[in-house]
Design an enzyme around this catalytic site. Structure first.
Site, PDB file in Angstrom:
ATOM      1  N   GLU A 165       7.900   2.227  -5.980  1.00 58.20           N
ATOM      2  CA  GLU A 165       7.990   1.950  -4.604  1.00 58.20           C
ATOM      3  C   GLU A 165       8.426   3.410  -2.991  1.00 58.20           C
ATOM      4  OE1 GLU A 165       7.982  -0.059  -2.234  1.00 58.20           O
ATOM      5  OE2 GLU A 165       8.124  -2.330  -2.008  1.00 58.20           O
ATOM      6  N   ASP A 166       7.727   3.118  -2.179  1.00 55.37           N
ATOM      7  CA  ASP A 166       7.237   4.518  -1.001  1.00 55.37           C
ATOM      8  C   ASP A 166       9.608   4.295  -0.808  1.00 55.37           C
ATOM      9  OD1 ASP A 166       7.724   1.956   0.148  1.00 55.37           O
ATOM     10  OD2 ASP A 166       5.907   2.695   1.454  1.00 55.37           O
ATOM     11  N   ASP A 172      14.402  -0.819   1.561  1.00 53.08           N
ATOM     12  CA  ASP A 172      15.808  -0.957   2.913  1.00 53.08           C
ATOM     13  C   ASP A 172      16.542  -2.536   2.147  1.00 53.08           C
ATOM     14  OD1 ASP A 172      15.841  -1.082   5.247  1.00 53.08           O
ATOM     15  OD2 ASP A 172      14.090  -1.490   6.017  1.00 53.08           O
ATOM     16  N   LYS A 198      16.788   3.471   1.598  1.00 50.37           N
ATOM     17  CA  LYS A 198      17.464   4.008   2.440  1.00 50.37           C
ATOM     18  C   LYS A 198      18.942   2.239   2.257  1.00 50.37           C
ATOM     19  CE  LYS A 198      14.875   3.130   6.440  1.00 50.37           C
ATOM     20  NZ  LYS A 198      14.070   2.534   7.328  1.00 50.37           N
ATOM     21  N   LYS A 227       0.711  -1.636   0.112  1.00 50.33           N
ATOM     22  CA  LYS A 227      -0.193   0.509   0.383  1.00 50.33           C
ATOM     23  C   LYS A 227       0.580   0.696  -0.129  1.00 50.33           C
ATOM     24  CE  LYS A 227      -3.225  -2.186   3.445  1.00 50.33           C
ATOM     25  NZ  LYS A 227      -3.539  -2.316   4.687  1.00 50.33           N
ATOM     26  N   GLY A 228       2.430   1.162   0.256  1.00 57.82           N
ATOM     27  CA  GLY A 228       2.899   2.060   0.947  1.00 57.82           C
ATOM     28  C   GLY A 228       3.308   3.561   0.030  1.00 57.82           C
ATOM     29  N   ARG A 277       0.208   6.876   7.491  1.00 53.35           N
ATOM     30  CA  ARG A 277       0.362   6.813   6.399  1.00 53.35           C
ATOM     31  C   ARG A 277      -0.154   7.861   5.472  1.00 53.35           C
ATOM     32  NH1 ARG A 277       1.318   1.500   3.810  1.00 53.35           N
ATOM     33  NH2 ARG A 277       0.515   0.028   4.447  1.00 53.35           N
ATOM     34  N   ASP A 281       4.090   3.541   6.935  1.00 52.69           N
ATOM     35  CA  ASP A 281       3.823   3.454   8.125  1.00 52.69           C
ATOM     36  C   ASP A 281       4.029   2.811   9.062  1.00 52.69           C
ATOM     37  OD1 ASP A 281       3.920   0.706   6.752  1.00 52.69           O
ATOM     38  OD2 ASP A 281       2.366  -0.503   8.165  1.00 52.69           O
ATOM     39  N   PHE A 340      13.390   4.575  11.100  1.00 53.92           N
ATOM     40  CA  PHE A 340      12.800   4.178  10.713  1.00 53.92           C
ATOM     41  C   PHE A 340      11.649   5.209  10.416  1.00 53.92           C
ATOM     42  CE2 PHE A 340       8.500   2.370  10.675  1.00 53.92           C
ATOM     43  CZ  PHE A 340       8.632   0.893   9.810  1.00 53.92           C
TER      44      PHE A 340
END
Ligand code: IMP
Ligand code: MG
Length: 171
Positions: A90-91, A94, A122, A34-35, A157, A151, A144
């Site tokens: 993508e949000d 990582d 990141k 969902k990001g 969000r 989220d 984070f």
């Protein structure tokens, strides 16, 4: 960490770059739910091309707290991507395990090209170091973050800015 104004300015730049790079191409933005939904909504309006959008949802499997790199497709694309120029949206990247697996899966479907766009990168926890990210909004330290689609435990969000969570385990 990043204000709504700073994000809007950067997203506009990314949209202009994609508009230049994809002139005369058959573009599909593939948002990873969902990001990516907030970034996707803003980015597509910053792209001045005839284009399509689609979405996927994947679950990443963890062994305790460590990602195994295995993913399950919860929602697949609604249309084929054969001969299309795909940009995965993508949000945040990582470890890169989720996206590396997704690129592998979509790579079997006859797309003309597949590139990656992420709002946040990141790089410190990256395991899939070979993953080439083509468009990055902001490179951030190994903290984070929430907001603008991201989220913690399903919440925050809807914040219009990006903020660092000091103690994600407490939420
Ligand atoms: P990875 O690159 O496979 O490790 O997973 C990336 C996914 O983990 C992202 O799409 C997010 O859903 C989640 N994630 C990683 N870092 C953060 C963060 O700082 N805030 C919120 N979600 C995060
Ligand atoms: Mg995500």
């Amino acid at each position: 960490m990043h204000s709504a104004e700073a994000i809007a300015a950067r997203v506009k730049e990314l949209g202009e770059q994609i508009t230049k790079d994809y002139a005369d191409k058959d573009v599909v933005l593939v948002g990873v739910l969902k990001g990516s939904c907030v970034f996707m909504a803003d980015l597509m309006r910053a792209i001045d091309l005839p284009m399509e959008i689609d979405f996927m949802a994947v679950a990443s499997y963890k062994d305790g707290t460590v990602s195994t790199g295995d993913i399950e497709i919860l929602k697949d694309l609604m249309k084929p991507i054969r001969n299309k120029d795909v940009i995965i949206i993508e949000d945040i990247i990582d470890t890169g395990l989720t996206l590396a697996r997704l690129v592998k899966i979509l790579g079997t479907r006859g797309a003309n090209s597949i590139k990656l766009a992420t709002l946040l990168d990141k790089p410190e926890p990256r395991i899939k170091t070979e993953l080439k990210v083509d468009y990055t909004g902001f490179t951030i330290p190994n903290k984070f973050v929430v907001g603008y689609g991201l989220d913690v435990a399903g919440r925050f969000r809807n914040l219009p800015f990006i903020a660092v969570v000091k103690n994600p385990d407490l939420i």
